[in-house]
Design a protein around this motif. Structure first.
Motif, mmCIF file in Angstrom:
data_model
loop_
_atom_site.group_PDB
_atom_site.id
_atom_site.type_symbol
_atom_site.label_atom_id
_atom_site.label_comp_id
_atom_site.label_asym_id
_atom_site.label_seq_id
_atom_site.Cartn_x
_atom_site.Cartn_y
_atom_site.Cartn_z
ATOM 1 N N ASN A 33 0.812 -1.087 -0.029
ATOM 2 C CA ASN A 33 -0.009 0.105 0.099
ATOM 3 C C ASN A 33 0.672 1.192 0.019
ATOM 4 O O ASN A 33 0.419 2.331 0.537
ATOM 5 C CB ASN A 33 -1.031 0.092 0.914
ATOM 6 N N GLN B 296 1.353 0.844 -4.746
ATOM 7 C CA GLN B 296 -0.043 0.423 -5.212
ATOM 8 C C GLN B 296 -1.084 1.668 -5.149
ATOM 9 O O GLN B 296 -2.289 1.432 -5.601
ATOM 10 C CB GLN B 296 -0.672 -0.742 -3.983
ATOM 11 N N ARG B 297 -0.856 2.806 -4.539
ATOM 12 C CA ARG B 297 -1.511 4.046 -4.458
ATOM 13 C C ARG B 297 -0.812 5.326 -5.065
ATOM 14 O O ARG B 297 0.380 5.099 -4.961
ATOM 15 C CB ARG B 297 -1.889 4.242 -3.067
ATOM 16 N N ARG C 249 -7.820 3.146 -5.158
ATOM 17 C CA ARG C 249 -6.218 2.994 -5.185
ATOM 18 C C ARG C 249 -5.571 4.473 -5.414
ATOM 19 O O ARG C 249 -4.693 4.684 -5.105
ATOM 20 C CB ARG C 249 -5.647 2.175 -6.396
ATOM 21 N N VAL D 77 2.744 4.998 3.757
ATOM 22 C CA VAL D 77 1.433 4.152 4.037
ATOM 23 C C VAL D 77 0.427 5.168 4.948
ATOM 24 O O VAL D 77 -0.323 5.628 4.642
ATOM 25 C CB VAL D 77 1.822 2.907 4.394
ATOM 26 N N GLU E 197 -2.523 7.617 3.995
ATOM 27 C CA GLU E 197 -4.043 7.297 4.674
ATOM 28 C C GLU E 197 -4.662 8.477 5.247
ATOM 29 O O GLU E 197 -5.849 8.926 4.999
ATOM 30 C CB GLU E 197 -3.867 6.017 5.170
ATOM 31 N N ASN F 48 -7.450 -0.620 3.644
ATOM 32 C CA ASN F 48 -7.165 -1.632 2.847
ATOM 33 C C ASN F 48 -7.613 -1.594 1.406
ATOM 34 O O ASN F 48 -7.603 -2.445 0.474
ATOM 35 C CB ASN F 48 -7.742 -3.135 3.277
#
Length: 297
Positions: A26, A69-70, A96, A284, A288, A296
């Motif tokens: 992530n 991934q993002r 994502r 990460v 967020e 997730n």
């Protein structure tokens, strides 16, 4: 047959090195752009530069290679007020991606609501001469009124000494403020470092001030050597580790001269966040919190 446009700014390095650093699950590249393809997502007639087409597919291929991934997709001035390319990417990303918009005088509250549902989480303003006139106080106030109810952040692209003037306005803005590219000021050791100290002071004194540790190639004194820019990124991260995010700035628009290799940029993280816990925080946990990713997603 696709119409061709003559690019006025170089495209990215199309042959990135494989990073030595393995990124955590992530991991988020917190500052990227996509361009076109212009036959589907035309560039604005009033644009100040014309890029090579670098569509979402190119970004996804790069991120698979690097290990992200993002990402946070920042609306480019070359697309102006037409956000179709970013909105299409947000839909295809299925959580994502997050987006940062350019909110203009024609933007309505209804549009902001639609964009929020799509995944936009910020509005960007420029204090960079090559991208046009800076916003006035009243224009910033209108943006705040539009996006504030949705909890968006204000992405601030300053250059040179303009961070010193903007620092005086921070108390007027009741939003999370995210400075792009470490403030993008001259870090040459031969000149006073008022901008550096102003940015560090803002980080220490304001819980709602964040900084993107991106653009090392843009501010380094002697590129391709990036040591002084990496040192600044480390200094900012240790000043306020819970208020920093990191991005490649792919595909590096309006870069003339040294074009960075994105694999090399990923490896600069070894000098910015050298422990696994620090890397997790920077790539990460902080994204967020800053950009409202689902844990997730």
């Amino acid at each position: 047959m696709t119409d061709t446009l003559e690019a006025t700014t170089p495209g990215p390095n199309r042959h990135p090195h494989k990073p030595q650093l393995e990124l955590p699950p992530n991991a988020c590249d917190a500052h990227v752009h996509i361009f076109g393809p212009h036959d589907r997502f035309p560039y604005a007639e009033e644009r100040t530069f014309t890029p090579e087409d670098v569509p979402l597919e190119d970004l996804e291929e790069l991120h698979r290679f690097l290990g992200f991934q993002r990402s946070v997709l920042v609306q480019s001035a070359c697309h102006g007020s037409d956000h179709s390319a970013v909105l299409d990417a947000l839909e295809r990303g299925a959580g994502r991606y997050r987006g940062v918009a350019l909110v203009g005088p024609e933007t309505t509250a209804r549009e902001i609501g639609r964009w929020h549902e799509a995944g936009m989480r910020g509005a960007r303003i420029h204090f960079a001469a090559h991208l046009g006139a800076p916003p006035t106080r009243s224009e910033i106030a209108r943006i705040v009124d539009l996006v504030g109810p949705f909890g968006w952040h204000l992405a601030v692209h300053v250059m040179g000494p303009s961070i010193l003037d903007f620092a005086e306005r921070v108390h007027e803005i009741p939003l999370r403020i995210v400075f792009d590219h470490m403030g993008r000021f001259d870090i040459s050791p031969s000149r006073p470092q008022r901008e550096r100290e102003a940015l560090k002071r803002l980080l220490v004194e304001n819980d709602d001030v964040w900084v993107k540790l991106s653009g090392a190639d843009r501010i380094a004194s002697h590129p391709p050597q990036l040591d002084d820019a990496i040192a600044l990124a480390r200094e900012l991260f240790t000043t306020r580790p819970d208020r920093c995010v990191w991005g490649t700035d792919f595909p590096h628009p309006n870069t003339h001269g040294f074009m960075p290799n994105d694999g090399d940029l990923v490896d600069t993280l070894c000098g910015i966040a050298p422990t696994q816990d620090e890397l997790e925080l920077l790539l990460v946990a902080n994204p967020e919190a800053c950009f409202d990713f689902a844990p997730n997603a």
